[in-house]
Design a protein around this motif. Structure first.
Motif, PDB file in Angstrom:
ATOM      1  N   MET A  36       0.851  -1.180   0.000  1.00  0.00           N
ATOM      2  CA  MET A  36       0.000   0.000   0.000  1.00  0.00           C
ATOM      3  C   MET A  36       0.895   1.241   0.000  1.00  0.00           C
ATOM      4  O   MET A  36       1.985   1.229   0.546  1.00  0.00           O
ATOM      5  N   ALA A  37       0.400   2.297  -0.593  1.00  0.00           N
ATOM      6  CA  ALA A  37       1.141   3.554  -0.666  1.00  0.00           C
ATOM      7  C   ALA A  37       0.189   4.721  -0.416  1.00  0.00           C
ATOM      8  O   ALA A  37      -0.996   4.646  -0.730  1.00  0.00           O
ATOM      9  N   HIS A  38       0.735   5.772   0.129  1.00  0.00           N
ATOM     10  CA  HIS A  38      -0.052   6.985   0.355  1.00  0.00           C
ATOM     11  C   HIS A  38       0.038   7.895  -0.860  1.00  0.00           C
ATOM     12  O   HIS A  38       1.116   8.064  -1.439  1.00  0.00           O
ATOM     13  N   TYR A  39      -1.095   8.462  -1.209  1.00  0.00           N
ATOM     14  CA  TYR A  39      -1.182   9.444  -2.289  1.00  0.00           C
ATOM     15  C   TYR A  39      -1.917  10.659  -1.762  1.00  0.00           C
ATOM     16  O   TYR A  39      -2.862  10.529  -0.975  1.00  0.00           O
ATOM     17  N   ILE A  40      -1.485  11.826  -2.219  1.00  0.00           N
ATOM     18  CA  ILE A  40      -2.199  13.058  -1.901  1.00  0.00           C
ATOM     19  C   ILE A  40      -2.970  13.487  -3.151  1.00  0.00           C
ATOM     20  O   ILE A  40      -2.420  13.498  -4.258  1.00  0.00           O
ATOM     21  N   ILE A  41      -4.230  13.749  -2.960  1.00  0.00           N
ATOM     22  CA  ILE A  41      -5.117  14.256  -4.009  1.00  0.00           C
ATOM     23  C   ILE A  41      -5.451  15.679  -3.570  1.00  0.00           C
ATOM     24  O   ILE A  41      -5.980  15.871  -2.481  1.00  0.00           O
ATOM     25  N   TYR A  42      -5.143  16.665  -4.388  1.00  0.00           N
ATOM     26  CA  TYR A  42      -5.313  18.041  -3.932  1.00  0.00           C
ATOM     27  C   TYR A  42      -5.690  18.971  -5.074  1.00  0.00           C
ATOM     28  O   TYR A  42      -5.595  18.616  -6.244  1.00  0.00           O
ATOM     29  N   PHE A  43      -6.120  20.170  -4.673  1.00  0.00           N
ATOM     30  CA  PHE A  43      -6.437  21.197  -5.666  1.00  0.00           C
ATOM     31  C   PHE A  43      -5.991  22.552  -5.159  1.00  0.00           C
ATOM     32  O   PHE A  43      -5.923  22.789  -3.959  1.00  0.00           O
ATOM     33  N   ASN A  44      -5.666  23.412  -6.091  1.00  0.00           N
ATOM     34  CA  ASN A  44      -5.405  24.812  -5.770  1.00  0.00           C
ATOM     35  C   ASN A  44      -6.741  25.550  -5.795  1.00  0.00           C
ATOM     36  O   ASN A  44      -7.611  25.254  -6.619  1.00  0.00           O
ATOM     37  N   GLN A  45      -6.891  26.484  -4.913  1.00  0.00           N
ATOM     38  CA  GLN A  45      -8.151  27.216  -4.794  1.00  0.00           C
ATOM     39  C   GLN A  45      -8.564  27.861  -6.116  1.00  0.00           C
ATOM     40  O   GLN A  45      -9.739  27.921  -6.442  1.00  0.00           O
ATOM     41  N   GLN A  46      -7.595  28.293  -6.886  1.00  0.00           N
ATOM     42  CA  GLN A  46      -7.897  28.972  -8.146  1.00  0.00           C
ATOM     43  C   GLN A  46      -8.508  28.033  -9.183  1.00  0.00           C
ATOM     44  O   GLN A  46      -9.088  28.480 -10.163  1.00  0.00           O
ATOM     45  N   TRP A  47      -8.399  26.729  -8.997  1.00  0.00           N
ATOM     46  CA  TRP A  47      -8.973  25.767  -9.936  1.00  0.00           C
ATOM     47  C   TRP A  47     -10.478  25.623  -9.738  1.00  0.00           C
ATOM     48  O   TRP A  47     -11.159  25.048 -10.581  1.00  0.00           O
ATOM     49  N   VAL A  48     -10.993  26.111  -8.624  1.00  0.00           N
ATOM     50  CA  VAL A  48     -12.411  25.961  -8.309  1.00  0.00           C
ATOM     51  C   VAL A  48     -13.275  26.737  -9.292  1.00  0.00           C
ATOM     52  O   VAL A  48     -14.315  26.263  -9.729  1.00  0.00           O
ATOM     53  N   THR A  60       2.264  34.212  -3.906  1.00  0.00           N
ATOM     54  CA  THR A  60       1.979  33.361  -5.038  1.00  0.00           C
ATOM     55  C   THR A  60       0.565  33.632  -5.545  1.00  0.00           C
ATOM     56  O   THR A  60      -0.282  34.094  -4.786  1.00  0.00           O
ATOM     57  N   LYS A  61       0.345  33.355  -6.805  1.00  0.00           N
ATOM     58  CA  LYS A  61      -0.984  33.540  -7.370  1.00  0.00           C
ATOM     59  C   LYS A  61      -1.892  32.362  -7.059  1.00  0.00           C
ATOM     60  O   LYS A  61      -3.089  32.500  -7.055  1.00  0.00           O
ATOM     61  N   GLU A  62      -1.313  31.191  -6.825  1.00  0.00           N
ATOM     62  CA  GLU A  62      -2.104  30.011  -6.528  1.00  0.00           C
ATOM     63  C   GLU A  62      -1.758  29.490  -5.139  1.00  0.00           C
ATOM     64  O   GLU A  62      -0.622  29.597  -4.694  1.00  0.00           O
ATOM     65  N   TYR A  63      -2.751  28.928  -4.474  1.00  0.00           N
ATOM     66  CA  TYR A  63      -2.511  28.337  -3.160  1.00  0.00           C
ATOM     67  C   TYR A  63      -3.434  27.156  -2.949  1.00  0.00           C
ATOM     68  O   TYR A  63      -4.488  27.038  -3.569  1.00  0.00           O
ATOM     69  N   LEU A  64      -2.999  26.259  -2.077  1.00  0.00           N
ATOM     70  CA  LEU A  64      -3.713  25.027  -1.800  1.00  0.00           C
ATOM     71  C   LEU A  64      -5.110  25.316  -1.277  1.00  0.00           C
ATOM     72  O   LEU A  64      -5.289  26.143  -0.390  1.00  0.00           O
ATOM     73  N   GLY A  65      -6.097  24.613  -1.832  1.00  0.00           N
ATOM     74  CA  GLY A  65      -7.478  24.800  -1.413  1.00  0.00           C
ATOM     75  C   GLY A  65      -8.007  23.638  -0.581  1.00  0.00           C
ATOM     76  O   GLY A  65      -8.864  23.817   0.266  1.00  0.00           O
ATOM     77  N   GLY A  66      -7.498  22.447  -0.818  1.00  0.00           N
ATOM     78  CA  GLY A  66      -7.942  21.281  -0.070  1.00  0.00           C
ATOM     79  C   GLY A  66      -7.144  20.062  -0.465  1.00  0.00           C
ATOM     80  O   GLY A  66      -6.460  20.053  -1.488  1.00  0.00           O
ATOM     81  N   LEU A  67      -7.212  19.036   0.382  1.00  0.00           N
ATOM     82  CA  LEU A  67      -6.447  17.831   0.111  1.00  0.00           C
ATOM     83  C   LEU A  67      -7.123  16.608   0.687  1.00  0.00           C
ATOM     84  O   LEU A  67      -7.913  16.694   1.626  1.00  0.00           O
ATOM     85  N   THR A  68      -6.804  15.484   0.091  1.00  0.00           N
ATOM     86  CA  THR A  68      -7.245  14.181   0.548  1.00  0.00           C
ATOM     87  C   THR A  68      -6.031  13.264   0.493  1.00  0.00           C
ATOM     88  O   THR A  68      -5.266  13.319  -0.468  1.00  0.00           O
ATOM     89  N   ILE A  69      -5.859  12.442   1.506  1.00  0.00           N
ATOM     90  CA  ILE A  69      -4.780  11.458   1.497  1.00  0.00           C
ATOM     91  C   ILE A  69      -5.421  10.082   1.558  1.00  0.00           C
ATOM     92  O   ILE A  69      -6.272   9.818   2.414  1.00  0.00           O
ATOM     93  N   VAL A  70      -5.013   9.233   0.617  1.00  0.00           N
ATOM     94  CA  VAL A  70      -5.514   7.868   0.570  1.00  0.00           C
ATOM     95  C   VAL A  70      -4.350   6.892   0.663  1.00  0.00           C
ATOM     96  O   VAL A  70      -3.221   7.214   0.307  1.00  0.00           O
ATOM     97  N   ASP A  71      -4.628   5.702   1.146  1.00  0.00           N
ATOM     98  CA  ASP A  71      -3.656   4.621   1.252  1.00  0.00           C
ATOM     99  C   ASP A  71      -4.155   3.503   0.348  1.00  0.00           C
ATOM    100  O   ASP A  71      -5.080   2.768   0.710  1.00  0.00           O
ATOM    101  N   VAL A  72      -3.574   3.422  -0.857  1.00  0.00           N
ATOM    102  CA  VAL A  72      -4.062   2.484  -1.866  1.00  0.00           C
ATOM    103  C   VAL A  72      -2.909   1.658  -2.433  1.00  0.00           C
ATOM    104  O   VAL A  72      -1.738   1.959  -2.209  1.00  0.00           O
ATOM    105  N   GLU A  73      -3.261   0.633  -3.182  1.00  0.00           N
ATOM    106  CA  GLU A  73      -2.276  -0.310  -3.694  1.00  0.00           C
ATOM    107  C   GLU A  73      -1.374   0.242  -4.789  1.00  0.00           C
ATOM    108  O   GLU A  73      -0.211  -0.128  -4.879  1.00  0.00           O
TER     109      GLU A  73
END
Length: 112
Positions: free
Chosen positions: A1-13, A73-86
């Motif tokens: 299993m490995a951890h992955y971060i799924i994220y978006f910058n606020q400006q992408w909303v 910076t013009k872009e900044y982190l808006g949210g994140l999810t961390i999953v533990d998947v294969e």
């Protein structure tokens, strides 16, 4: 299993009505519940306004805490999810589910 971060910058909303944004919350929460049921959930959350950010910098040999983001910076982190998947394919699946629920793009990176 490995951890992955799924994220978006606020400006992408993008620009949406309050009603539209509010409609996305239950959809995103449903995906989080699916992640929990599948046993892949580690963490998920939105990030507070950039104006609440502070930073720590120890490059000078002395720790400096600043009540602002580290760099302008013009872009900044808006949210994140961390999953533990294969594997990457499983991370792609969950990133797609998150993107669909939120209604905006997500980026994925393996952690570690």
């Amino acid at each position: 299993m490995a951890h992955y971060i799924i994220y978006f910058n606020q400006q992408w909303v993008g620009d949406h009505t309050e009603e539209w944004l509010a409609s996305r919350g239950p959809l995103a929460q449903a995906v989080v519940e699916e992640m929990k049921e599948a046993g892949v959930y580690v963490f998920a959350g939105g990030i507070d306004d950039i104006n609440t950010a502070f930073s720590a910098d120890a490059r000078s040999g002395t720790i400096e805490i600043t009540d602002e983001p580290f760099a302008g910076t013009k872009e900044y982190l808006g949210g994140l999810t961390i999953v533990d998947v294969e594997n990457d394919d499983a991370a792609r699946l969950w990133a797609g589910r998150v993107a669909e629920a939120c209604g905006w793009p997500q980026e994925v990176r393996r952690i570690g």
